[in-house]
Design an enzyme around this catalytic site. Structure first.
Site, PDB file in Angstrom:
ATOM      1  N   LYS B  78      24.546   1.401  24.262  1.00 58.68           N
ATOM      2  CA  LYS B  78      23.781   2.558  24.733  1.00 58.68           C
ATOM      3  C   LYS B  78      24.524   3.834  24.347  1.00 58.68           C
ATOM      4  O   LYS B  78      25.744   3.924  24.541  1.00 58.68           O
ATOM      5  CB  LYS B  78      23.616   2.465  26.254  1.00 58.68           C
ATOM      6  CG  LYS B  78      22.721   3.547  26.865  1.00 58.68           C
ATOM      7  CD  LYS B  78      22.551   3.342  28.375  1.00 58.68           C
ATOM      8  CE  LYS B  78      21.557   4.347  28.973  1.00 58.68           C
ATOM      9  NZ  LYS B  78      21.369   4.144  30.435  1.00 58.68           N
ATOM     10  N   SER B 158      16.425   4.346  32.156  1.00 61.64           N
ATOM     11  CA  SER B 158      16.828   5.048  30.956  1.00 61.64           C
ATOM     12  C   SER B 158      17.343   4.159  29.823  1.00 61.64           C
ATOM     13  O   SER B 158      17.374   4.593  28.677  1.00 61.64           O
ATOM     14  CB  SER B 158      17.926   6.051  31.301  1.00 61.64           C
ATOM     15  OG  SER B 158      19.112   5.389  31.694  1.00 61.64           O
ATOM     16  N   SER B 182      18.185   2.139  36.045  1.00 67.87           N
ATOM     17  CA  SER B 182      18.126   2.273  34.583  1.00 67.87           C
ATOM     18  C   SER B 182      18.542   1.034  33.790  1.00 67.87           C
ATOM     19  O   SER B 182      18.367   1.009  32.572  1.00 67.87           O
ATOM     20  CB  SER B 182      18.994   3.442  34.124  1.00 67.87           C
ATOM     21  OG  SER B 182      18.333   4.654  34.329  1.00 67.87           O
TER      22      SER B 182
END
Lengths: 95, 494
Positions: B78, B158, B182
């Protein structure tokens, strides 16, 4: 509680975010939607309740007061948008 | 062996050890899959050269018999995790030019254990969002579509890039972060497994900060076993993060397959929402039946402050974000927009550098922390947080080992469908996950089946602090009992 346009401008200034006149109206309605949503917390009985300050009950860790890192000025300024030698360059702050 | 990308992380690990193929071959297979999946926009930046270098080094270590626990396994990272020498953007314009001179603790542990980095994954800007639509690099498109439809759906957020990449077989597993859901919500939307460990289990050092008392790192993977393998490498104490907890990291994989006989599972009545879809309710009942059939004892419980968690979160998280994001000032790193003086430079830099959602949250946070409002909003929200944690503590003290809930109130929705008029509409996605962050507990999302449109739905298990092992044991039972999660149809292949 809701915010007026003067308050929106004040918050934007405190946040150091420039806003245009068009944006102020938008932001006002969005911020008020969020504030209306969190308003329900007013009904919760929090009498005598301690606010949470540590997520996991633990003592804050301490370490020996020693220098463990340093001499990396090149790396520290490497990402600066403007630099001179090992200094960050900003617009004049003091007249 | 023509499709190496169909293997799970555990299978790939075992076959690499048995020298059935090389880390280089495996990495090449994934790089080809990434190249063919540009339409998903899951990666902000693939790093093929670095991946092949790391794979070559892994092959050399394997040849010498020096394999680490993740030797040669290609992962996606990420783009909130700092990676040495590779741009780290947090999906924000304000960090578009930032190249960290260091690795986050978590990624450095992955490389220590032999993993290969395929690239940096897309996310909501600064991890603020539930649909991956706030990214400065554009939305991630879910590999999943409704039956008979070609509408683009969100992968959740997210960690939308992480979830989409794992579901579309663009990496064996991915790192993710979870501040209000998330990891778990995108895992739920994409038929993958995501665990948010206990607060303090993984170091936050070198991960771009959003809300420091809520942020935790964790993996998204295809299976429960894969999540257990990755978490073991990601977790552990770190002198650079004073909130990381000094406890040894267990071998989580040993918990996968362990009996759950006699374990007490709580079903909280407050998670039964008015107007909740019948399919979510039915999924929840299936989860209860699967755990009961495996010998667990099901008990009804109450977590009375549940409904206050989301509003309290939308005070605490923006407050912490407004403070954390004060560092983006156009001076030390990132974007700078010139102004006539330093104040104007700050204001223009931040206006141009931050997207709409980030600006909104910084302003809400600034407001609730400002003079005259601090006690009414922030202190009150932190008191409510104490009450939320107390609810869980009481339930656990009564012998409950874990809590079973739905992971999300619905399946994935369309891109552009939610939150355009009222931001709160998007926030409601996290209603089942946010309590866990507020209390600092571990939570795992595990697929439970498909809805009537063919989209994945998931269950969430919430555990006692630092009892991730229990979550892995229980989640594996659900994984084993649920209908097998199919792969999404590869419509995106170029």
């Amino acid at each position: 509680m809701s915010v007026d346009t003067t308050t929106v401008r004040r918050i934007a200034h405190l946040s150091r975010i420039a806003v245009t006149d068009d944006e102020v109206a938008h932001l006002q309605s969005e911020l008020n939607a969020i504030l209306a949503f969190v308003e329900q917390l007013r009904g919760v009985d929090v009498e005598g309740v301690e606010p949470m300050t540590s997520v996991m009950p633990m003592q804050l860790k301490k370490r020996a007061d020693q220098v463990t890192d340093g001499f990396i000025a090149d790396e520290i300024v490497a990402n600066a948008p403007r630099r001179e030698d090992h200094f960050f360059v900003v617009p004049k702050v003091v007249e | 062996m023509n499709d190496l990308t169909s293997l799970t992380l555990a299978e790939a690990r075992d076959r690499l050890r048995a020298r059935q193929f090389s880390a280089t071959e495996l990495t090449q297979a994934y790089l080809a899959a990434i190249e063919a999946a540009r339409r998903l926009n899951a990666f902000i930046k693939p790093t093929p050269e670095r991946a092949l270098e790391m794979a070559k080094a892994a092959d050399e270590r394997i040849a010498r018999g020096e394999s680490g626990p993740l030797e040669g396994l290609p992962l996606g990272i990420k783009d909130l995790y700092c990676t040495k020498g590779v741009a780290t953007t947090a999906a924000s314009r304000i960090l578009q030019s930032f190249v960290p001179p260091y690795d986050s603790t978590v990624t450095s542990q992955l490389w220590r254990d032999g993993a290969v980095m395929l690239g940096k994954l897309n996310l909501d800007e600064f991890a603020m969002g539930s649909s991956n639509e706030t990214s400065a690099y554009g939305p991630v498109v879910s590999p999943w579509r409704r039956n008979g439809s070609d509408e683009s759906l969100v992968p959740g957020g997210s960690s939308g890039g992480s979830a989409a990449a794992v579901a579309a077989r663009l990496c064996l597993g991915a790192t993710a972060t979870d501040t209000g859901g998330s990891i778990r919500q995108p895992a739920a939307f994409t038929g993958t497994v995501g665990i948010k460990p206990t607060y303090g289990r993984c170091s936050r050092w070198g991960i771009v900060a959003f809300a420091s008392s809520l942020d935790q790192a964790g993996p998204i993977t295809r299976t429960v076993r894969d999540a257990a393998i990755l978490l073991r490498s990601m977790a552990g104490p770190d002198p650079k993060d004073s909130t990381s907890v000094d406890r040894p990291v267990p071998d989580y994989e040993l918990a996968v397959g362990r009996s759950i006989k006699g374990k007490k599972i709580g079903i909280p009545k407050e998670y039964r929402l008015e107007g909740m879809s019948g399919e979510i309710e039915a999924l929840w009942q299936s989860g209860i039946a699967w755990l009961r059939d495996a010998g667990a004892e099901i008990v009804d419980i109450s977590l009375p402050h549940t409904k206050h968690a989301l509003p309290a979160y939308y005070i605490v998280a923006p407050a912490e974000a407004s403070s954390n994001l004060a560092r983006y000032d156009g001076v030390r790193y990132g974007l700078r927009v010139p102004g006539k003086d330093v104040r104007e430079m700050y204001e223009r830099t931040r206006a141009e550098g931050f997207g709409d959602e980030v600006r909104r949250r910084i302003m809400i946070g600034t407001y609730v922390l400002s003079a005259g409002y601090y006690d009414a909003y922030y202190v009150r929200a932190q008191k409510v947080r104490t009450l939320i944690r107390r609810d869980f503590e009481e339930v656990f003290a009564n012998g409950v080992h874990a809590i079973l809930t739905p992971a999300t109130p619905s399946a994935a929705f369309g891109i552009g469908e939610k939150g355009s008029a009222d931001p709160v509409e998007m926030y409601l996605n996290d209603i089942f996950t946010v309590t866990v962050n507020m209390a600092g507990l571990p939570g795992i999302a595990v697929p439970g089946g498909l809805d009537k449109d063919g989209l994945p739905l998931a269950l969430q298990l919430i555990g006692r602090p630092f009892d991730e092992e229990m979550l892995f044991s229980l989640a594996q039972v659900i994984e084993g009992a649920a209908p097998e999660m199919p792969s999404p149809q590869a419509w995106w292949r170029a």
